[in-house]
Motif scaffolding. Structure first.
Motif, PDB file in Angstrom:
ATOM      1  N   VAL B  34       0.819  -1.214   0.000  1.00  0.00           N
ATOM      2  CA  VAL B  34       0.000   0.000   0.000  1.00  0.00           C
ATOM      3  C   VAL B  34       0.856   1.268   0.000  1.00  0.00           C
ATOM      4  CG1 VAL B  34      -1.720   1.296   1.300  1.00  0.00           C
ATOM      5  CG2 VAL B  34      -1.924  -1.172   1.099  1.00  0.00           C
ATOM      6  N   GLY B  55      -7.780   4.764  -2.764  1.00  0.00           N
ATOM      7  CA  GLY B  55      -6.977   3.548  -2.760  1.00  0.00           C
ATOM      8  C   GLY B  55      -5.493   3.812  -2.953  1.00  0.00           C
ATOM      9  N   GLY B  57      -3.475   5.136  -0.851  1.00  0.00           N
ATOM     10  CA  GLY B  57      -2.705   4.959   0.381  1.00  0.00           C
ATOM     11  C   GLY B  57      -2.682   6.183   1.283  1.00  0.00           C
ATOM     12  N   LYS B  58      -3.529   7.167   1.003  1.00  0.00           N
ATOM     13  CA  LYS B  58      -3.539   8.406   1.800  1.00  0.00           C
ATOM     14  C   LYS B  58      -3.913   8.120   3.253  1.00  0.00           C
ATOM     15  CE  LYS B  58      -6.788  10.272  -0.765  1.00  0.00           C
ATOM     16  NZ  LYS B  58      -7.081   9.116  -1.641  1.00  0.00           N
ATOM     17  N   SER B  59      -5.017   7.402   3.436  1.00  0.00           N
ATOM     18  CA  SER B  59      -5.449   7.096   4.807  1.00  0.00           C
ATOM     19  C   SER B  59      -4.392   6.270   5.523  1.00  0.00           C
ATOM     20  CB  SER B  59      -6.759   6.313   4.792  1.00  0.00           C
ATOM     21  OG  SER B  59      -7.787   7.077   4.254  1.00  0.00           O
ATOM     22  N   THR B  60      -3.858   5.296   4.833  1.00  0.00           N
ATOM     23  CA  THR B  60      -2.855   4.426   5.454  1.00  0.00           C
ATOM     24  C   THR B  60      -1.660   5.239   5.920  1.00  0.00           C
ATOM     25  OG1 THR B  60      -3.598   2.633   4.017  1.00  0.00           O
ATOM     26  CG2 THR B  60      -1.476   2.346   5.104  1.00  0.00           C
TER      27      THR B  60
END
Ligand SMILES: Nc1ncnc2c1ncn2[C@@H]1O[C@H](COP(=O)(O)OP(=O)(O)O)[C@@H](O)[C@H]1O
Ligand SMILES: [Mg+2]
Lengths: 217, 278
Positions: B34, B55, B57-60
């Protein structure tokens, strides 16, 4: 055949005294059982695998064996380890432990039903696992499972009749005594059954009342 | 990217101190990679917006920074302290960084006031009076002091998010992370939340804002990061990113966004409740 309730009328007060013991045993057992069950249910979801397994094993054994055998183990079995418990105490312990297995499973379900976001918000606000459990997760989980725990209470009232096998003079035991004096078996156990029905009905109504109060606030 | 050698001892560099330093961060979920070698530095007081397709990977990335996710490799420093391991307690991290979620995650069984005072009392050790005094000041700041006794389910989505921001601020973090703070809101409630965030920008708070509100990002950010497929593809001053992006991937993303802009505002499922299934 004709039913004749007059024969057992003089013993009604004895039956009611038995009912009182039944209520006492059930209330004590549901309190201890819920307390133990909440701990077991919480241990069932901790992020430490061995602890989770032990809690799961406990629930597995409790729910997979008859209450009667559990009562026998405590009352007749423990003395061979030098532990002699009075019948009433042994009965309460047995019922409580038995109930904790079922409550534990209810609590586990209740905890898992709390959304993951609650854990995450707690964590970023600095709460430890235990504080999150205590202040955030359990209060929400317990509210969700109140109806299921209420059912457990009703179940306990009925199952407490097994305490008669330990010669505890609860309702069923008294029923047997009355029958052996009056020989009015059918009448006696009809009355005993009705008393149980009244106890469970009143309890259900009471719990529904509490639930409604709780939901409003 | 190297942090200043002299920075450790000298106080003169405080205003240029790194608030967030991410070095060579990798994160995967099972087989799915990710984040791939993310490096990033946010200075104290800087406002960085993160944009990019869903999707990417910003939140991650944000979740790794506030330690909601364990990282596979790399290093994360907050104010010079390495925080990606297990050395720091949750409360250590919470004093450094606050996080705002798309779904608010207010505590539904507590009043607004208790949502704000729980952590300061239990973690920072404030007395009830102190905690409530701070909480009321924060509620005033987000314009909700009259809602102190309300339950989250009595609030609109916009009000919930403002309470969530006040709740995070109650821990006095040095850094605030926002993960799409307005994405779950009805369009008419977006403004009030952005206004509160803009107020924080004015106060000099160090912030990382993941958002699809491009106009807002352009207005408040010192820097914009564009992420795609687990990489920071391009970054720079908002004017540059929004008007003359260099990387084709960024250009395509912004063009598509512009084309769908009107549509996106009216379509899409918008939700307003404060916490799932409460
Ligand atoms: N807990 C998780 N388990 C498995 N996959 C995840 C998890 N969280 C995120 N992902 C995946 O990681 C990728 C990046 O997700 P995310 O960081 O949420 O992207 P963004 O916020 O940019 O939309 C997505 O493919 C997503 O499905
Ligand atoms: Mg996201």
């Amino acid at each position: 055949m004709e039913l004749d309730f007059t024969a057992i009328a003089p013993y009604l007060h004895m039956l009611l005294t038995g009912a009182k013991i039944t209520v006492q045993a059930s209330v004590l057992s549901v309190l201890f059982g819920a307390f133990l069950g909440i701990i077991v249910g919480a241990l069932r979801v901790v992020p430490i695998a061995p602890v989770r397994s032990i809690a799961a094993g406990y629930i597995y054994i409790i729910r997979g064996t008859p209450l009667l055998i559990q009562l026998f183990l405590i009352y007749f079995g423990l003395p061979s380890l030098g532990l002699n418990l009075p019948a009433f105490i042994a009965g309460i312990i047995g019922l409580s432990i038995n109930s904790s297995g079922y409550v534990g499973e209810i609590v586990r379900g209740g905890i898992e039903a709390v959304p993951k976001g609650q854990w995450e918000a707690s964590k970023v606000l600095g709460l430890s696992y235990l504080k999150t459990m205590r202040f955030i997760i359990l209060p929400q989980a317990i509210r969700n499972m109140l109806p299921a725990i209420g059912n457990e209470f009703v179940t306990l009232i009925k199952e407490s009749s097994l305490l008669s096998t330990l010669a505890i003079t609860e309702l069923t035991m008294v029923g047997q005594q009355v029958r052996s004096v009056t020989y009015a078996s059918f009448e006696t156990f009809i009355v005993v059954g009705i008393i149980y029905l009244v106890l469970t009905s009143v309890t259900s109504l009471f719990l529904r009342f509490i639930e409604r109060k709780w939901n409003v606030s | 990217m190297e942090i200043s050698v002299e920075g450790n001892t000298s106080d003169s560099s405080v205003s240029h101190q790194s608030a967030i330093d991410v070095k060579g961060l990798y994160k995967s979920f099972g087989r799915l990679s990710v984040l791939e070698d993310i490096s990033l530095s946010v200075k104290e007081g800087e406002v960085v917006s993160v944009i990019g397709p869903s999707g990417s990977g910003k939140s991650t990335l944000a979740r790794c920074i506030c330690r909601l996710e364990r990282i596979d490799s790399g290093e994360i420093y907050l104010y010079g302290q390495r925080t990606d391991g297990q050395k720091h307690s949750n409360s250590d991290i919470a004093r450094l960084v606050g996080m705002i979620f798309q779904q608010f995650n207010l505590f539904p069984h507590l009043s607004v006031l208790d949502n704000l005072t729980l952590s300061p009392m239990r973690i920072l050790g404030l007395s009830r009076e102190e905690a409530q005094e701070n909480a009321m000041a924060l509620l005033k700041r987000v314009g909700l002091e009259e809602k102190q006794n309300a339950r989250p389910n009595q609030l609109s989505g916009g009000q919930c998010q403002r309470v969530a921001i006040a709740r995070a601020l109650a821990m006095s973090p040095k850094i605030m992370l926002f993960d799409e703070p307005t994405s779950a809101l009805d369009p008419e409630l977006v403004g009030e939340v952005l206004e509160v965030i803009a107020g924080l920008v004015d106060s000099g708070m160090t912030m990382m804002i993941i958002t699809h509100e491009m106009m807002f990002a352009k207005e408040v950010s010192d820097r914009v990061l564009f992420m795609a497929d687990g990489n920071i593809v391009e970054q720079g001053h908002p004017k540059k990113i929004f008007t003359s992006p260099e990387v084709p991937r960024t250009q395509i993303f912004l063009q598509r966004l512009l084309a769908h802009f009107g549509k996106e505002l009216t379509e899409g499922e918008k939700r307003g409740e404060c916490s799932h299934g409460a």
